[in-house]
Design an enzyme around this catalytic site. Structure first.
Site, mmCIF file in Angstrom:
data_model
loop_
_atom_site.group_PDB
_atom_site.id
_atom_site.type_symbol
_atom_site.label_atom_id
_atom_site.label_comp_id
_atom_site.label_asym_id
_atom_site.label_seq_id
_atom_site.Cartn_x
_atom_site.Cartn_y
_atom_site.Cartn_z
ATOM 1 N N HIS A 142 -12.248 -5.814 7.605
ATOM 2 C CA HIS A 142 -12.828 -5.642 6.268
ATOM 3 C C HIS A 142 -14.152 -4.892 6.345
ATOM 4 O O HIS A 142 -15.065 -5.143 5.553
ATOM 5 C CB HIS A 142 -13.037 -6.998 5.579
ATOM 6 N N GLU A 184 0.814 -1.219 0.000
ATOM 7 C CA GLU A 184 0.000 0.000 0.000
ATOM 8 C C GLU A 184 0.846 1.268 0.000
ATOM 9 O O GLU A 184 0.485 2.271 -0.613
ATOM 10 C CB GLU A 184 -0.970 0.010 1.190
#
Ligand SMILES: Cc1ncc(C[n+]2csc(CCOP(=O)(O)OP(=O)(O)O)c2C)c(N)n1
Ligand SMILES: [Mg+2]
Lengths: 327, 364
Positions: free
Chosen positions: A127, A60
């Protein structure tokens, strides 16, 4: 013309912008060959090739950092976070690198970071994130969260065309909801950043909300109308930064009562700032306390009964709205 | 290259090394006089590395320098006046007083502004290189970091990403023995940082970072590799931080003998000896160069001291860039004022990081 889902609207926005402007490109994990974890970019690799639809390593910091570098060069990268939860792994690139760039160097950074946010999909603590408050608090980045297919497309186009870092939060629960299918205009359009919209008009109270909670509020408003005869106004903020203070204040001046609803946790959430703004500026107009419905101050849980208890829903919104209406 | 051209080039290198040292010496004086309010990082002993590395670049290339890389900035044409305005937090500094130190850049001249979070510039370097690759350019990005910064996740993500994408990036590690008070034995467990390259599938070499010609050769090889489209390369320049981490650090944790050993290898003195032995640096030539260095530094300080402080009324300004078209940097019309990134839209004037064109270096 066919009605499209929220997800297809997102996909259309990226595709059309990539066709329109060669400086727009997409990078992220599994966005190319696989078409993205949620298939937002299905077919993109075939149309645009591997230099504009870049399958990256699982990095990321490298994804967002290289998007920053490309934006410095005048490109308009779209960095996808596979789930928005993973944005924490690239946090520094956003809050220190991207957000302060124009302010300290004069170099604009036209950059979109986007990804699936929000809960209700049994995603558990890693999530289901609603990360908006971190970035809402940080100067130098715009933060938007669409609630409808029309806005999903229009806000994303506006975000891509903006000359600043924009965090575009997609609520993954809305991705394929059949009831959100909409026929979208065939001509090019944008939804400007920083403009809220009144989804339902009413005179007894204002619900300030955004993202998936817009739909919960609309359902609650309907129930309050039929069962209590209350006319509830629902304001969908759409953009958190810039915040449409005018629309918010205009609505509250008419209704004199405010209920703020968000899916993120309560303390230090976006609602806290909205409450402060209204307390400071509209004190004389308020006929009741500014009330909030939000997730409890705990991490997002996995097991269905816990998740049900955690997420704000119609029942809680209705209950709190009734308390507020009683003032 | 003819003999005369070579002589000119060597003296130009010498000039930049001396200018770098003199700028930092003056910066230290300003700090000790209390005229610089924030932290001051200097890089005595790094001049062969920073100047040598940057001398391998051409127009269109880009540097991604860090806190000890004044030498790179100067070689690439960053204005000494701009640097002094940064140190003195002036309102006309490139950051308009928002930020200090060497946190400056100008994309049209290939300088990426760093942030304090060391290592974080390396992924950004990859993004710049990605655009060069997309635009089919034969330019390269030269990105540096310290030995300490090689322990960050950003370093590893950047090296891996650059290699997978075969990006034209040269990573220059300035191994100066310490990261603040932390010696390299507590920082990593390998012999040479050049070995990091192996893990990511790129060429890597270690070089004496106090020998400017050796640095130029090694970095030059890496640049040629990157320019040829074969992907990134890494060079570890082994040098030493002979002063404190910052000017407020006495660095009494550094063994005196070790420091003495490296002081004896001072890169500028070594290069002087070389030039003198080659018959290129007469006493007169040296005086000329010193006079030029002095006048540039004096001018920079005088300019900065005469410059205004920032206006407190602007404290909340410049958070967002305005709307409008953005040029792809490096394309022919990218500095046309109709583009939002052509001028500094905060001031409506050209970016003020770089020296006048005639002052900027041109590779011989
Ligand atoms: C990511 C990060 N952590 C901590 C710091 C605080 N800090 C400033 S300089 C420094 C040491 C840097 O060492 P190195 O990378 O070897 O560069 P040098 O200063 O030796 O040139 C530290 C720990 C920082 N700037 N960035
Ligand atoms: Mg070091």
């Amino acid at each position: 013309m066919t009605a499209v889902t929220y997800l297809e609207a997102i996909s259309q926005a990226i595709r059309e912008e990539m066709r329109r402007d060669e400086s727009v490109f997409l990078l992220g994990e599994d966005v190319g060959t696989y078409g993205g974890a949620f298939k937002v970019s299905a077919g993109f690799l075939e149309e645009f090739g591997p230099e504009r639809v870049i399958d990256t390593p699982m990095s990321e910091t490298a994804i967002i950092g290289s998007a920053v570098g490309a934006a410095l060069m005048g490109m308009r990268p779209i960095a996808e976070m596979q789930y928005i939860d993973f944005i924490t792994c690239g946090f520094d690139q956003i809050v220190n690198m991207a957000c302060k760039m124009y302010w300290r160097s004069g170099i604009p950074l036209p950059l979109v970071i986007r990804g699936p946010a929000g809960g209700g999909t049994h995603g558990g603590p890693f999530h289901s994130a609603s990360p908006e408050a971190w970035f809402f608090h940080t100067p130098g980045i715009k933060v938007v969260m669409p609630a409808t297919a029309y806005d999903a497309k229009g806000l994303l186009k506006a975000a891509i065309r903006d000359n600043n870092p924009v965090l575009y939060l997609e609520h993954k629960l809305l991705y394929r909801l059949p009831e959100l299918r909409e026929e979208l205009p065939s001509e090019d359009y944008i939804v400007p950043l920083g403009k809220a919209i009144i989804r339902r008009h009413g005179r007894h109270m204002t619900m300030l909300t955004y993202g998936a909670m817009v739909h919960q509020c609309l359902k609650a408003a309907e129930q309050l109308a039929t069962e209590d005869g209350l006319a509830v106004e629902v304001v969908d903020l759409r953009s958190l930064t810039p915040l449409d203070r005018e629309t918010i204040k205009e609505s509250v001046k008419r209704t004199n009562k405010v209920l703020i609803v968000h899916e993120d946790t309560l303390t230090g959430g976006v609602g806290a700032e909205l409450a402060a703004l209204l307390a400071e500026e509209l004190f004389d107009y308020l006929d009741g306390p500014i009330m909030r419905v939000a997730a409890p101050d705990a991490p997002y849980p996995y097991a269905p009964p816990l998740e049900m208890a955690y997420l704000p829903g119609v029942e809680r919104i209705v209950a709190v709205a009734r308390q507020l209406a009683a003032y | 290259m003819s003999e005369a051209e070579r002589a000119d080039l060597l003296l130009q290198i010498y000039y930049y090394m001396r200018l770098t040292r003199a700028m930092e010496d003056r910066t230290r004086t300003l700090f000790l006089q209390g005229r610089i309010v924030g932290g001051v990082y200097t890089a005595q002993g790094h001049e062969a590395t920073t100047v040598g590395a940057a001398m391998t670049l051409r127009d269109g290339d880009c540097i991604v320098p860090q806190h000890r890389d004044l030498g790179m900035h100067l070689v690439r044409g960053v204005s000494p006046r701009a640097v002094m305005c940064q140190w003195l937090a002036r309102g006309n500094a490139p950051t308009l007083g928002r930020d200090g130190q060497l946190h400056i850049g100008d994309m049209h001249h290939g300088v990426v502004p760093m942030i304090s979070m060391l290592g974080e510039s390396l992924p950004v370097a990859c993004g710049v290189a990605l655009v060069m690759k997309m635009r089919r350019r034969s330019t390269v990005v030269l990105a540096s970091c310290g030995d300490g910064a090689t322990s960050t996740g950003a370093f590893h993500e950047a090296l891996n990403f650059a290699s997978v994408q075969r990006l034209p990036v040269v990573f220059v590690i300035e191994n100066n023995g310490y990261a603040y008070s932390t010696p390299t034995v507590k920082q990593f467990a390998i012999e040479q940082l050049a070995q990091r390259a192996l893990a990511y599938g790129m060429p890597g070499e270690s070089v004496d970072g106090n020998d400017v010609l050796a640095v130029m050769e090694a970095v030059g090889r890496a640049v040629a590799h990157a320019r040829s489209g074969q992907g990134p390369a890494l060079v570890e320049c082994r040098t030493f931080r002979v002063r404190g981490h910052s000017e407020a650090d006495k660095a009494d944790y550094v063994p005196p003998a070790l420091r003495q050993e490296w002081l004896a290898r001072d890169p500028i003195r070594r290069f002087e000896e070389y030039l003198t032995a080659q018959g290129l640096l007469s006493a007169e030539r040296r005086r000329e160069i010193e006079a030029r260095v002095r006048s540039v530094v004096d001018d920079a300080v005088a300019f900065a001291e005469a410059s205004p402080p920032p206006d407190p009324a602007t404290v909340a300004d410049y958070v967002f860039a305005p709307d409008g078209p953005i040029a792809i940097v490096g394309e022919p019309d990218a500095t046309d004022p109709r583009y939002v990134n052509a001028l500094d839209t905060r001031t409506g004037r050209p970016f003020c990081t770089m020296s006048q064109v005639e002052e900027a270096v041109t590779q011989l």
